[in-house]
Write a protein that holds these residues in place. Structure first.
Motif, PDB file in Angstrom:
ATOM      1  N   LEU A  21       0.842  -1.191   0.000  1.00 55.07           N
ATOM      2  CA  LEU A  21       0.000   0.000   0.000  1.00 55.07           C
ATOM      3  C   LEU A  21       0.877   1.242   0.000  1.00 55.07           C
ATOM      4  O   LEU A  21       1.551   1.527   0.974  1.00 55.07           O
ATOM      5  CB  LEU A  21      -0.919  -0.028   1.218  1.00 55.07           C
ATOM      6  CG  LEU A  21      -2.058   0.952   1.253  1.00 55.07           C
ATOM      7  CD1 LEU A  21      -2.951   0.797   0.017  1.00 55.07           C
ATOM      8  CD2 LEU A  21      -2.893   0.705   2.487  1.00 55.07           C
ATOM      9  N   ARG A  22       0.871   1.989  -1.114  1.00 57.67           N
ATOM     10  CA  ARG A  22       1.788   3.116  -1.271  1.00 57.67           C
ATOM     11  C   ARG A  22       1.284   4.400  -0.628  1.00 57.67           C
ATOM     12  O   ARG A  22       2.069   5.239  -0.227  1.00 57.67           O
ATOM     13  CB  ARG A  22       2.058   3.355  -2.746  1.00 57.67           C
ATOM     14  CG  ARG A  22       2.817   2.202  -3.379  1.00 57.67           C
ATOM     15  CD  ARG A  22       3.229   2.522  -4.754  1.00 57.67           C
ATOM     16  NE  ARG A  22       4.106   3.687  -4.725  1.00 57.67           N
ATOM     17  CZ  ARG A  22       4.509   4.339  -5.795  1.00 57.67           C
ATOM     18  NH1 ARG A  22       4.125   3.946  -6.975  1.00 57.67           N
ATOM     19  NH2 ARG A  22       5.304   5.370  -5.693  1.00 57.67           N
ATOM     20  N   PHE A  23      -0.016   4.588  -0.555  1.00 54.38           N
ATOM     21  CA  PHE A  23      -0.585   5.824  -0.030  1.00 54.38           C
ATOM     22  C   PHE A  23      -1.616   5.507   1.051  1.00 54.38           C
ATOM     23  O   PHE A  23      -2.812   5.730   0.864  1.00 54.38           O
ATOM     24  CB  PHE A  23      -1.221   6.639  -1.156  1.00 54.38           C
ATOM     25  CG  PHE A  23      -0.257   6.935  -2.278  1.00 54.38           C
ATOM     26  CD1 PHE A  23       0.721   7.899  -2.116  1.00 54.38           C
ATOM     27  CD2 PHE A  23      -0.329   6.232  -3.467  1.00 54.38           C
ATOM     28  CE1 PHE A  23       1.612   8.168  -3.142  1.00 54.38           C
ATOM     29  CE2 PHE A  23       0.554   6.499  -4.502  1.00 54.38           C
ATOM     30  CZ  PHE A  23       1.534   7.472  -4.336  1.00 54.38           C
ATOM     31  N   PRO A  24      -1.156   5.007   2.189  1.00 51.95           N
ATOM     32  CA  PRO A  24      -2.098   4.518   3.195  1.00 51.95           C
ATOM     33  C   PRO A  24      -3.009   5.591   3.783  1.00 51.95           C
ATOM     34  O   PRO A  24      -4.174   5.319   4.072  1.00 51.95           O
ATOM     35  CB  PRO A  24      -1.193   3.906   4.266  1.00 51.95           C
ATOM     36  CG  PRO A  24       0.137   4.542   4.063  1.00 51.95           C
ATOM     37  CD  PRO A  24       0.231   4.834   2.602  1.00 51.95           C
ATOM     38  N   VAL A  25      -2.511   6.810   3.948  1.00 48.46           N
ATOM     39  CA  VAL A  25      -3.357   7.870   4.502  1.00 48.46           C
ATOM     40  C   VAL A  25      -4.517   8.144   3.558  1.00 48.46           C
ATOM     41  O   VAL A  25      -5.669   8.277   3.981  1.00 48.46           O
ATOM     42  CB  VAL A  25      -2.541   9.147   4.777  1.00 48.46           C
ATOM     43  CG1 VAL A  25      -3.450  10.311   5.138  1.00 48.46           C
ATOM     44  CG2 VAL A  25      -1.527   8.900   5.892  1.00 48.46           C
TER      45      VAL A  25
END
Length: 149
Positions: A21-25
């Motif tokens: 997951l590269r952009f968890p936020v």
């Protein structure tokens, strides 16, 4: 997201790699924006019941991390903390809605405490920022929904 746990004597060494997951936020933000509007369609009691179930489920996530960690002490600690979040969910359902955003905010703190901690259950690198974003945004949403509007 793959984790490898290697037992060496009485210690468990943790290796995290391959997080997918590269952009968890942003995934946390997206999940809040997809799920929270359902509360606008429900009457307040049904919304509070759904929020209570959500908090109980979120609070129980670390039980699996505690079990996967391999240290019995951590499993029991994670289970005990999950029961506290379950209690907040129950109190939010039967007593006052404020326990729901409070429980979510405390869960965000619990997430942060797991960041790079060797004393708590090991979690995937992406999980903490994802969960903190979801928890804090959902807590804010519920506070505004039940307390302001």
């Amino acid at each position: 997201m793959a984790q490898i746990f290697e037992k060496t004597d009485d210690q468990v060494s943790h290796h995290r790699h391959g997080d997918t997951l590269r952009f968890p936020v942003w995934v946390g933000v997206l999940l809040v924006s997809i799920t929270m509007p359902a509360h606008l369609l429900l009457d307040e009691n049904s919304s509070i019941a759904l929020a209570s179930i959500t908090l109980a489920l979120i609070g129980s996530a670390y039980i699996g991390f505690g079990a996967a960690d391999g240290r019995a002490r951590l499993f029991w600690a994670e289970l005990a903390v999950a029961l506290l979040f379950g209690s907040a969910a129950f109190l939010g359902l039967i007593w006052h809605w404020a326990f729901l955003p409070l429980g979510l905010a405390l869960h965000a703190l619990w997430d942060i405490l797991h960041h790079k901690s060797r004393r708590l259950a090991s979690v995937p690198n992406w999980y903490i920022p994802f969960c903190v974003a979801f928890d804090l945004l959902a807590a804010t949403f519920f506070t505004l929904l039940y307390g302001v509007f």
